[in-house]
Design a protein around this motif. Structure first.
Motif, PDB file in Angstrom:
ATOM      1  N   PHE A   1       0.842  -1.196   0.000  1.00 28.08           N
ATOM      2  CA  PHE A   1       0.000   0.000   0.000  1.00 28.08           C
ATOM      3  C   PHE A   1       0.877   1.245   0.000  1.00 28.08           C
ATOM      4  CE2 PHE A   1      -2.623   3.093   2.426  1.00 28.08           C
ATOM      5  CZ  PHE A   1      -3.651   3.208   1.521  1.00 28.08           C
ATOM      6  N   GLY A   2       1.907   1.242   0.844  1.00 28.58           N
ATOM      7  CA  GLY A   2       2.838   2.361   0.925  1.00 28.58           C
ATOM      8  C   GLY A   2       3.419   2.693  -0.428  1.00 28.58           C
ATOM      9  N   GLN A   3       3.572   1.649  -1.262  1.00 22.43           N
ATOM     10  CA  GLN A   3       4.193   1.958  -2.544  1.00 22.43           C
ATOM     11  C   GLN A   3       3.205   2.314  -3.655  1.00 22.43           C
ATOM     12  OE1 GLN A   3       7.092  -0.645  -4.587  1.00 22.43           O
ATOM     13  NE2 GLN A   3       8.485   0.968  -3.995  1.00 22.43           N
ATOM     14  N   THR A   4       1.979   1.784  -3.557  1.00 25.23           N
ATOM     15  CA  THR A   4       1.012   2.151  -4.601  1.00 25.23           C
ATOM     16  C   THR A   4       0.560   3.590  -4.404  1.00 25.23           C
ATOM     17  OG1 THR A   4      -0.698   1.177  -3.215  1.00 25.23           O
ATOM     18  CG2 THR A   4       0.084  -0.150  -5.049  1.00 25.23           C
ATOM     19  N   PHE A   5       0.715   4.085  -3.183  1.00 25.45           N
ATOM     20  CA  PHE A   5       0.371   5.469  -2.875  1.00 25.45           C
ATOM     21  C   PHE A   5       1.360   6.394  -3.566  1.00 25.45           C
ATOM     22  CE2 PHE A   5      -1.541   8.135   0.570  1.00 25.45           C
ATOM     23  CZ  PHE A   5      -2.798   7.565   0.503  1.00 25.45           C
ATOM     24  N   PRO A   6       0.909   7.379  -4.358  1.00 25.49           N
ATOM     25  CA  PRO A   6       1.882   8.276  -4.990  1.00 25.49           C
ATOM     26  C   PRO A   6       2.601   9.114  -3.929  1.00 25.49           C
ATOM     27  CG  PRO A   6      -0.365   8.778  -5.699  1.00 25.49           C
ATOM     28  CD  PRO A   6      -0.466   7.670  -4.732  1.00 25.49           C
ATOM     29  N   PRO A   7       3.894   9.358  -4.091  1.00 25.06           N
ATOM     30  CA  PRO A   7       4.651  10.081  -3.064  1.00 25.06           C
ATOM     31  C   PRO A   7       4.097  11.471  -2.801  1.00 25.06           C
ATOM     32  CG  PRO A   7       5.972   9.713  -5.046  1.00 25.06           C
ATOM     33  CD  PRO A   7       4.747   8.904  -5.194  1.00 25.06           C
ATOM     34  N   VAL A   8       3.547  12.105  -3.836  1.00 19.02           N
ATOM     35  CA  VAL A   8       2.985  13.438  -3.631  1.00 19.02           C
ATOM     36  C   VAL A   8       1.808  13.352  -2.653  1.00 19.02           C
ATOM     37  CG1 VAL A   8       1.876  15.395  -4.731  1.00 19.02           C
ATOM     38  CG2 VAL A   8       3.750  14.217  -5.886  1.00 19.02           C
ATOM     39  N   ALA A   9       1.030  12.280  -2.771  1.00 17.31           N
ATOM     40  CA  ALA A   9      -0.100  12.095  -1.872  1.00 17.31           C
ATOM     41  C   ALA A   9       0.380  11.870  -0.442  1.00 17.31           C
ATOM     42  CB  ALA A   9      -0.942  10.915  -2.339  1.00 17.31           C
ATOM     43  N   VAL A  10       1.491  11.116  -0.303  1.00 19.19           N
ATOM     44  CA  VAL A  10       2.048  10.925   1.034  1.00 19.19           C
ATOM     45  C   VAL A  10       2.429  12.277   1.618  1.00 19.19           C
ATOM     46  CG1 VAL A  10       3.870   9.837   2.398  1.00 19.19           C
ATOM     47  CG2 VAL A  10       2.909   8.627   0.436  1.00 19.19           C
ATOM     48  N   LEU A  11       3.025  13.109   0.766  1.00 15.72           N
ATOM     49  CA  LEU A  11       3.394  14.452   1.236  1.00 15.72           C
ATOM     50  C   LEU A  11       2.164  15.226   1.666  1.00 15.72           C
ATOM     51  CD1 LEU A  11       6.153  15.773  -1.163  1.00 15.72           C
ATOM     52  CD2 LEU A  11       6.347  14.845   1.147  1.00 15.72           C
ATOM     53  N   ALA A  12       1.131  15.156   0.843  1.00 13.43           N
ATOM     54  CA  ALA A  12      -0.092  15.886   1.144  1.00 13.43           C
ATOM     55  C   ALA A  12      -0.649  15.462   2.496  1.00 13.43           C
ATOM     56  CB  ALA A  12      -1.115  15.636   0.040  1.00 13.43           C
ATOM     57  N   LEU A  13      -0.457  14.172   2.819  1.00 12.48           N
ATOM     58  CA  LEU A  13      -0.962  13.688   4.102  1.00 12.48           C
ATOM     59  C   LEU A  13      -0.050  14.066   5.267  1.00 12.48           C
ATOM     60  CD1 LEU A  13      -2.264  10.119   3.200  1.00 12.48           C
ATOM     61  CD2 LEU A  13      -3.610  12.130   3.829  1.00 12.48           C
ATOM     62  N   THR A  14       1.284  14.083   5.000  1.00  9.84           N
ATOM     63  CA  THR A  14       2.200  14.318   6.112  1.00  9.84           C
ATOM     64  C   THR A  14       2.358  15.805   6.439  1.00  9.84           C
ATOM     65  OG1 THR A  14       3.980  14.053   4.512  1.00  9.84           O
ATOM     66  CG2 THR A  14       3.560  12.204   6.001  1.00  9.84           C
ATOM     67  N   VAL A  15       2.190  16.664   5.415  1.00 11.97           N
ATOM     68  CA  VAL A  15       2.386  18.100   5.662  1.00 11.97           C
ATOM     69  C   VAL A  15       1.467  18.643   6.768  1.00 11.97           C
ATOM     70  CG1 VAL A  15       2.115  20.405   4.646  1.00 11.97           C
ATOM     71  CG2 VAL A  15       3.472  18.658   3.466  1.00 11.97           C
ATOM     72  N   PRO A  16       0.171  18.323   6.710  1.00 15.36           N
ATOM     73  CA  PRO A  16      -0.691  18.837   7.778  1.00 15.36           C
ATOM     74  C   PRO A  16      -0.237  18.384   9.159  1.00 15.36           C
ATOM     75  CG  PRO A  16      -1.992  17.827   6.029  1.00 15.36           C
ATOM     76  CD  PRO A  16      -0.576  17.545   5.712  1.00 15.36           C
ATOM     77  N   MET A  17       0.358  17.176   9.252  1.00 10.03           N
ATOM     78  CA  MET A  17       0.786  16.677  10.553  1.00 10.03           C
ATOM     79  C   MET A  17       2.158  17.193  10.947  1.00 10.03           C
ATOM     80  SD  MET A  17      -0.506  12.760  10.671  1.00 10.03           S
ATOM     81  CE  MET A  17      -0.098  12.287   9.016  1.00 10.03           C
ATOM     82  N   LEU A  18       3.075  17.235   9.954  1.00 11.47           N
ATOM     83  CA  LEU A  18       4.468  17.503  10.300  1.00 11.47           C
ATOM     84  C   LEU A  18       4.987  18.835   9.772  1.00 11.47           C
ATOM     85  CD1 LEU A  18       5.719  13.896   9.504  1.00 11.47           C
ATOM     86  CD2 LEU A  18       5.304  14.854  11.777  1.00 11.47           C
ATOM     87  N   GLY A  19       4.158  19.543   9.059  1.00  8.59           N
ATOM     88  CA  GLY A  19       4.592  20.832   8.535  1.00  8.59           C
ATOM     89  C   GLY A  19       5.429  20.687   7.281  1.00  8.59           C
TER      90      GLY A  19
END
Ligand SMILES: Nc1ncnc2c1ncn2[C@@H]1O[C@H](COP(=O)(O)OP(=O)(O)OP(=O)(O)O)[C@@H](O)[C@H]1O
Ligand SMILES: [Mg+2]
Lengths: 365, 250
Positions: free
Chosen positions: B96-114
């Motif tokens: 799952f971690g890999q099918t997720f596009p990295p930009v989407a991971v960023l979109a999810l992590t930015v709100p949490m981690l800035g």
């Protein structure tokens, strides 16, 4: 030495081993045999706790195995399997050193032990210690497997079809070697096999199993002459007299026979072989080279030109072979006698077909 | 170490030397790129190339180190009796971690981690996990059962079997996973520029925005060289230290 008391192993609904009781005395070779799936491997692996029993008790040296830490127990029991399972990333020496290292032996002692063991299984330490398993033949790998099992000098040896994966000739050689090693070491051995002739040849006692149960546990002689029930009778087969030959060494049947040196003159030959038609040919050290048919020899020819040369393993048998092998080889080659050599290939004498027949007839009566 | 692997390490050192020399010679880049693209007024990104490379290397090294220190033990754990129940879950999560596009991971992590370094590292970590976990599991499972049987039968403990038998025999496959993961990371780290983690993504994104091919080349060429060097590095580690049926014969 090893005692199984009403041991049972269940896998769900399957009963792999059913209320099996068995006792093997010190220094004895016990052979487990029976049809595929009858529970031989399961029985063997319960002894060193690679498989845990469902119920029942197993004692080794008077101590119940469930009370011993599995690793400790296994380090004191040699274990050799058909597929050998040598560690491919380690050299032969490192493979043999595994258990001594687990037991924290000193380096020097391990090195000496490796040399000793390689010599014991007839492999040159200098040549083999540094090899990798992928560089070994099947028979060599088997011998390293046995050497590894013997490394820390365990009093007990468990072997699961140790000679199962090699060709018949290699198997015979490994069996002879097994016999001579066992004569020296006197281990307590439980060995699983599919080969009844192997069982008869190697066993002090044979345990015949059928669907998880022990049906007969006796010496080879008794199993062959007095099968306990129809199953054993059928398992042993109709050629029981022939099979009994597997339990008899040829040693008592070897007779002196005339041999001629390869550079002998015709007159010498005549004086040596007398009225016989055939003679065995040896070199000056007594090593067997082939045989000679006197009718082919005349004034103009020499022994060297007339003799039939042969590979010693094909034309002769070792002096620890069985009557069964001797008979099979004579019938196979169509000869009335077969030469016998010691482990160095030196000619000792011959076994004749008529003597083997006489022995068989005697057993029948 | 045999002759062949010494040669490989020498070759790698030369490659590394050439790379360092190239990125520290900014004038050279300027001359070449101005010749190629005379119409551009600027051919180099305002931030200096060595700094961009350093940021990129830092991102990759830190995130890959975390991926390796988490991924390999995780793969080992789910092949042990204690973790076997978690094998399917871990398999699912890592794929799952890999099918997720990295930009989407960023979109999810930015709100949490800035913004910046931290969310990029997290994204890269998740993204690189799959090849390592998958190869660790595959490598350990490929160890022949009769070899394990012999190992336990001789009285080795579980830990002994793991470190002396299973890991050495699986090393080649595990290292291949590490190699893939690191190379993926070098490429994926480009996206760090989007959320202000810097790196070689900065000139590429600036180049795309301003339609300046010289910028794109300034970012892409050093990244490609880094990937080649990383690939060679892990190939050499494999060659030098891991058991293989082929090299054991020599
Ligand atoms: N892990 C297991 N799970 C379920 N059943 C098993 C398991 N291991 C063995 N059995 C069953 O137990 C029985 C005995 O197996 P075992 O391996 O002891 O036979 P064997 O006498 O060694 O046979 P072979 O001569 O073919 O090696 C077989 O019916 C087998 O199917
Ligand atoms: Mg079996």
């Amino acid at each position: 030495m090893i005692r199984l008391q009403r041991v049972t192993k269940r896998y769900g609904d399957t009963i792999a081993v059913n209320e099996l009781s068995l006792e093997v005395n010190q220094g004895e070779v016990c052979i487990l045999i029976g049809p595929s799936g009858c529970g031989k491997t399961t029985t063997l692996r319960m002894i060193n706790r690679l498989i845990e029993v469902t119920s029942g008790h197993i004692f080794v040296n008077g101590q119940e195995t469930s009370q011993i830490k599995p690793e400790k127990l296994r380090q004191s029991i040699g274990y050799a399997i058909q597929s050998v399972g040598l560690f491919p990333h380690l050299t032969v020496a490192a493979n043999i050193a595994v258990v001594p290292e687990l037991l924290h032996w000193e380096k020097d002692r391990i090195t000496r032990r490796i040399e000793e063991l390689l010599a014991l299984v007839n492999l040159n330490p200098r040549e083999y210690a540094g090899k990798y398993p992928s560089q070994l033949s099947g028979g060599e790998a088997q011998r390293i497997g046995v050497a590894r099992a013997l490394a820390a000098n365990p009093p007990i040896l468990l072997m699961d079809e140790p000679f199962g994966a090699v060709d018949p000739l290699t198997r015979q050689k490994l069996q002879s070697q097994f016999i001579s090693i066992q004569q020296k070491l006197k281990k307590t051995i439980i060995l699983v096999t599919h080969d009844l002739n192997e069982a008869i040849r190697l066993a002090d006692r044979i345990a015949i199993m059928e669907s998880g149960k022990l049906v007969q546990y006796d010496t080879p002689q008794v199993i062959l002459s007095r099968p306990a029930n129809k199953f054993v009778h059928d398992f042993v087969g109709t050629d029981r007299a022939l099979k009994r030959l597997s339990s008899i060494s040829i040693e008592g049947f070897v007779k002196p026979a005339p041999s001629v040196m390869i550079d002998a003159s015709n007159r010498e030959i005549a004086s040596v072989i007398g009225y016989r038609r055939y003679a065995w040919v040896v070199d000056k050290n007594g090593k067997l080279l082939g045989w000679l048919d006197r009718t082919n020899l005349n004034e103009a020819t020499s022994v060297r030109e007339t003799m039939v040369q042969g590979d010693i393993e094909e034309i002769a048998i070792p002096n620890n072979a069985t009557l069964h092998e001797a008979l099979a080889r004579m019938l196979g080659q169509g000869f009335k006698s077969i030469p016998v050599v010691d482990e160095k290939g030196k000619f000792i004498g011959e076994v004749t077909l008529s003597d083997v027949e006489a022995a068989t007839a005697e057993m029948e009566s | 170490m045999n002759n062949r692997s010494i040669k490989r390490w020498v070759f790698l050192s030369i490659l590394l030397g050439v790379f360092l020399w190239l990125i520290s010679n900014t004038q050279l880049w300027e001359i070449i790129l101005s010749t190629l693209f005379p119409q551009e007024t600027r051919v180099l990104h305002p931030r200096s190339l060595p700094v961009l490379v350093w940021e990129h290397v830092r991102l990759v090294v830190i995130s890959s180190s975390i991926t390796i220190t988490v991924g390999v033990p995780l793969g080992i754990w789910v092949t042990r009796p204690s973790g076997r129940d978690f094998l399917p879950i871990v398999n699912d999560i890592t794929s799952f971690g890999q099918t997720f596009p990295p930009v989407a991971v960023l979109a999810l992590t930015v709100p949490m981690l800035g913004f910046g370094f931290l969310p990029t590292t997290v994204a890269l970590f998740l993204y690189g996990l799959l090849p390592i976990v998958r190869n660790t599991i595959a490598g350990l499972r490929a160890v022949p059962p009769d070899i394990l049987d012999a190992a336990y039968g001789l009285g080795m403990s579980r830990l002994h079997v793991l470190f002396r038998i299973e890991i050495p025999l699986a090393a080649r496959v595990i290292l291949a996973g590490v190699r893939t993961s690191v190379i993926i990371n070098i490429g994926t780290a480009m996206i760090g520029a989007v959320i202000g983690a810097g790196g070689l993504g900065s000139p590429i994104i600036a180049g795309l925005v301003q339609d300046n091919i010289a910028y794109i080349i300034e970012g892409a060429v050093p990244a490609a060289m880094m990937a080649i060097i990383a690939d060679q590095f892990w190939a050499n580690i494999e060659e030098t230290f891991a058991y293989s049926t082929i090299s054991s014969n020599t």
